[in-house]
Write a protein that holds these residues in place. Structure first.
Motif, PDB file in Angstrom:
ATOM      1  N   HIS A 175       0.844  -1.201   0.000  1.00 21.37           N
ATOM      2  CA  HIS A 175       0.000   0.000   0.000  1.00 21.37           C
ATOM      3  C   HIS A 175       0.882   1.255   0.000  1.00 21.37           C
ATOM      4  O   HIS A 175       0.675   2.160  -0.809  1.00 21.37           O
ATOM      5  CB  HIS A 175      -0.908  -0.023   1.240  1.00 21.37           C
ATOM      6  N   GLU A 176       1.859   1.285   0.873  1.00 20.39           N
ATOM      7  CA  GLU A 176       2.724   2.458   0.948  1.00 20.39           C
ATOM      8  C   GLU A 176       3.528   2.631  -0.340  1.00 20.39           C
ATOM      9  O   GLU A 176       3.687   3.740  -0.833  1.00 20.39           O
ATOM     10  CB  GLU A 176       3.657   2.385   2.165  1.00 20.39           C
TER      11      GLU A 176
ATOM     12  N   HIS B 212       1.745   4.437  -2.988  1.00 21.11           N
ATOM     13  CA  HIS B 212       1.628   5.892  -2.885  1.00 21.11           C
ATOM     14  C   HIS B 212       2.710   6.579  -3.729  1.00 21.11           C
ATOM     15  O   HIS B 212       2.554   7.736  -4.101  1.00 21.11           O
ATOM     16  CB  HIS B 212       1.714   6.350  -1.426  1.00 21.11           C
TER      17      HIS B 212
ATOM     18  N   GLU C 238      -5.967   6.748  -1.664  1.00 22.44           N
ATOM     19  CA  GLU C 238      -5.963   5.717  -0.621  1.00 22.44           C
ATOM     20  C   GLU C 238      -6.592   4.432  -1.163  1.00 22.44           C
ATOM     21  O   GLU C 238      -6.100   3.332  -0.906  1.00 22.44           O
ATOM     22  CB  GLU C 238      -6.710   6.193   0.624  1.00 22.44           C
TER      23      GLU C 238
HETATM   24 ZN   LIG Z   1      -2.188   5.306   2.407  1.00 18.71          ZN
END
Ligand SMILES: [Zn+2]
Length: 837
Positions: free
Chosen positions: A694-695, A698, A744
């Motif tokens: 997830h990171e 980004h 997100e």
């Molecule tokens: Zn996030």
């Protein structure tokens, strides 16, 4: 007409066979040697079907008549070889007699005795050999684990001859009859007649079956690895059997989470790991000799009772010979505040030296060395509007200062009107060209002569600007043009009050939430994250373990990078070579940063650099901390955490830092139930792997993608953002849910896909989790879900709550839908799925 008879007559009349004529002339003297007769099996002298017990011997006989005399051979009807002995198998046996010794079930079948004598047609007889043996049962899976409300097929193979009567029972020995629960109670007979495959299809597994099954299932191989046992026990505990996973996976997998954490004050896993860390650190602060500075700060926090607003204002004053007007009025209502001593930009610079920012202007200062400094000036960003309690806070501050109710309402009116008019200036100037303009100090002074830049920079930099090399970058030039005109008309006392209240609000949000041990530890972690991480590592983590898990986590991260690299090479979006190369280069330069153990020297210097704190004066300590933290002397070469974001750095939440292209993973997350070095890899990938992916994503979200790995914006990145495939996915996500942050959701969707692929690319999809009979695929999603389990049950339609996040992730992931056998009408299986990359 009898066919045999007519054929014989016909044969008798047929022409002689020259070659065989002579041979038979001697043997069959009584018969006309010139006639030939095809073979015919003599039933009376030939064996018929036999039934024998396993282990016995059997002799099969076959007699045939014909002219010339027929020869006999044996074959199996099913084409298999005839078993003569353990080591010998043949396709055919010649002779009237076939001896089968020590019969086994392998001998069972039909045998053909074939008689030939060269006169067509040959004839044969089929003799069935049946072997009786008592029923034998075997099952491919002895224990079948099924999440509640899942369909399951229980398989059981039976060998028996004669055919056995087969049925299923429960523990109570009651025969299970066909009912709504168990249907398709079918028996399938395999190719070999004597083998029956019994299939029981249970539509809904009852709680009883599971409760009886689980404890047994999760012992065994997990023995000695308590973390894995605990993990699966927790997962199974939280399940709610009354909910269909394809309708609401959150409620299915998280329903009993609340109950397990009833007495704790956190709301989810993140809160849980934070609390764990705070508890350990509080224990340390209470019992161990912490460094003097830290100890004093901690003690002062615990002792501070009420919020001492006045104390703060006595320490931080608006100018050299100036008091805050409200404070002065409270002390002596007859005194007239010396307006002429007030310099707006001086007061602003003083407050900014404590980290206060984004009021009147937003100023970022970066010291490159002792002389070179770059300064970015821009209009304040709209943040106040987000804080719904802003008005209430102002009220509370005035109340705490002791201002009487009548004065409070007039102050509040004034503050609100300044806020409003400043907001207008920002909004009106927002349409201007936002490009950054590089300026010298002289340029700046000439362009905006109404603002006292000299005093501002002198105070802000604590040095004469002419002695420094200033690099000024100005954004929103129109705002700076309008601002002085606007300020000119405002009363100075009013502006001073305005700044004071804003400053106190800033302090308020930087204060601990309470003064209990855990609140104060949280405060220390926020303000001295490097020290608290050091303490944590030194006291809780044995060095060998830290090294161990470092290796482990980097392995996971590398695997995640590789998996994403594979997607980029597959190039589903059909990007150009330049674009793909840009992405790959960024990916390969994204690094993972674990808080490393700082050296003793480094820490010694760090502690020495801390201000002198007093153990009974929190306001003083707080201000001293802020002053030091915002000053140029506060230089940490090893940036363990993003210093620009104290809120983030005070928590354990991992994050992606754009300008350094780094993922920061604080210690707090490296605890159970998120991580333990002894956890099975499946658990590691399904939560920590998901978080890291997830990171990482980004770095490639709609903001991240515009930056190259060096932290600077890049045109190729922008071109990808504008690519129609990229924007189509963003639209797709937005259409599914009006969300506060598409990025997100994007990071979530990809995060789970990458983590899943990273794990299962090396592990079979059909594997069961060791020590259990649960398919790993299911455990992956159940464990992932643990990360989202939460006590909050309220559904905010517009907010991105945990339930919505989890559901959006899974709805868009075909592997989930397949694993839980969701059908098209199910809530968790929408027709349209969004996918990027
Ligand atoms: Zn996030």
């Amino acid at each position: 007409m009898n066919f045999e008879k007519s054929r014989e007559e016909k044969t008798c009349a047929c022409v002689l066979n020259r070659r065989e004529k002579k041979f038979y002339a001697f043997k069959k003297s009584h018969f006309d040697i010139f006639y030939t007769v095809p073979p015919n099996i003599d039933d009376a002298l030939t064996s018929s079907d036999v039934i024998i017990r396993e282990g016995d011997n059997v002799t099969l006989r076959c007699k045939a008549k014909g002219s010339p005399e027929p020869s006999i051979k044996w074959k199996r009807d099913d084409g298999l070889k005839i078993v003569i002995s353990k080591t010998m198998e043949v396709t055919e046996v010649e002779g009237d007699i076939l001896e089968l010794e020590r019969i086994s079930r392998l001998h069972m079948g039909a045998y053909l005795c074939i008689a030939t004598n060269g006169v067509p047609p040959s004839v044969s007889k089929r003799i069935k050999v049946s072997v009786d043996f008592s029923p034998m049962v075997w099952i491919p899976h002895q224990l079948v684990g099924v999440p509640m409300f899942f369909n399951v097929t229980l398989e059981c193979f039976i060998e028996a001859n004669p055919t056995s009567l087969n049925y299923w029972t429960r523990e109570n020995d009651h025969m299970i009859t066909d009912s709504y629960k168990y249907n398709d109670f079918a028996e399938e007979t395999l190719r070999k007649k004597f083998r029956a495959k019994k299939i029981m299809y249970i539509k809904k597994v009852q709680l009883m079956l599971l409760v009886a099954a689980w404890p047994y299932l999760i012992t065994g191989q997990t023995h000695g690895q308590d973390v894995n046992k605990q993990q699966i026990e927790n997962i199974l505990h939280d399940l709610n059997a009354n909910i269909q996973p394809c309708q609401s996976f959150f409620d299915y997998s998280c329903s009993n989470w609340k109950q397990r954490h009833q007495s704790d004050y956190y709301k989810d896993i993140t809160g849980l790991v934070e609390l764990k860390m705070n508890k350990v650190l509080a224990e340390f602060m209470e019992t161990q000799p912490a460094k003097a500075g830290l100890k004093s700060y901690y003690e002062s926090c615990k002792k501070a009772g009420t919020i001492e607003m006045e104390k703060y204002l006595q320490i931080v004053r608006p100018g050299k010979d100036l008091e805050w007007p409200i404070l002065e009025e409270l002390r002596n209502p007859n005194l007239i505040w010396p307006k002429e001593n007030f310099q707006l930009l001086e007061t602003l610079a003083i407050l900014q030296n404590y980290g206060f920012n984004n009021v009147l202007m937003n100023v970022e200062i970066r010291w490159e060395d002792n002389k070179k400094v770059s300064i970015t000036l821009q209009a304040p960003e709209k943040t106040e509007t987000i804080d719904k309690n802003s008005h209430l806070k102002s009220l509370a501050i005035l109340k705490l200062l002791g201002v009487n109710t009548a004065r409070i309402s007039s102050y509040m009116q004034q503050i609100t009107s300044i806020d409003k008019s400043l907001q207008e200036v920002v909004t009106n100037a927002a349409n201007s060209n936002d490009a950054v303009i590089p300026l010298t100090l002289d340029d700046l002074k000439q362009s905006y002569p109404l603002l006292n830049w000299d005093i501002f920079f002198k105070t802000r930099l604590e040095e004469r600007p002419e002695n420094l090399e200033l690099k000024i970058l100005l954004k929103n030039w129109e705002y700076f043009q309008k601002l002085p005109d606007h300020l000119k008309n405002q009363d100075k006392e009013l502006l001073c009050n305005y700044l004071m209240i804003k400053f106190l609000k800033f302090l308020l949000q930087d204060m601990p939430k309470g003064h209990e041990k855990l609140d104060c530890v949280q405060d220390l972690r926020k303000k001295f994250s490097i020290a608290m991480n050091y303490v944590y590592q030194q006291t809780l983590l044995p060095r060998s373990l830290a090294e161990n898990y470092k290796k482990d986590i980097f392995k996971i991260f590398t695997k995640i990078q590789k998996t994403f690299l594979k997607y980029l090479n597959e190039n589903r979006l059909n990007l150009s070579t330049t674009q793909v190369e840009f992405l790959i280069s960024k990916l390969m330069n994204t690094t993972l940063l674990l808080p490393s153990i700082a050296s003793t020297d480094f820490m010694d210097n760090y502690y020495k650099s801390l201000p002198q704190f007093e153990s009974n004066n929190y306001a003083f300590n707080h201000v001293a901390y802020l002053k030091q933290h915002s000053s140029k002397r506060y230089i940490i070469q090893e940036l363990l955490f993003n210093q620009q974001d104290p809120i983030l750095s005070s928590s354990s939440i991992p994050y992606y830092h754009r300008s350094s292209n780094q993922i920061i993973l604080p210690h707090g997350y490296l605890q159970l139930p998120i991580y333990d070095v002894n956890l099975h890899a499946l658990y590691k990938y399904s939560i920590l792997g998901f978080i890291l992916s997830h990171e990482l994503m980004h770095a490639f979200d709609s903001i991240g993608i515009t930056y190259h790995s060096n932290g600077l914006q890049h045109l190729t990145g922008y071109s990808i953002l504008q690519h129609k495939g990229y924007s189509a996915t963003l639209d797709c996500i937005h259409q599914q849910h009006v969300t506060a942050s598409v990025n997100e959701r994007l990071a979530d969707l990809l995060g789970v896909r990458i983590a899943y692929d990273a794990y299962f690319s090396e592990n079979s999809l059909e594997k069961l989790l060791p020590g259990t009979n649960l398919p790993e695929k299911r455990v992956f999603f159940l464990n992932l879900s643990q990360f989202f389990c939460s006590k909050m049950n309220i559904n905010y339609p517009e907010h991105d709550d945990d339930k919505m996040r989890l559901h959006d992730i899974l709805k868009n992931f075909e592997e989930f839908v397949e694993t839980f056998q969701c059908s098209q009408n199910d809530k968790m299986h929408p027709k349209e799925k969004c996918r990027m990359w």
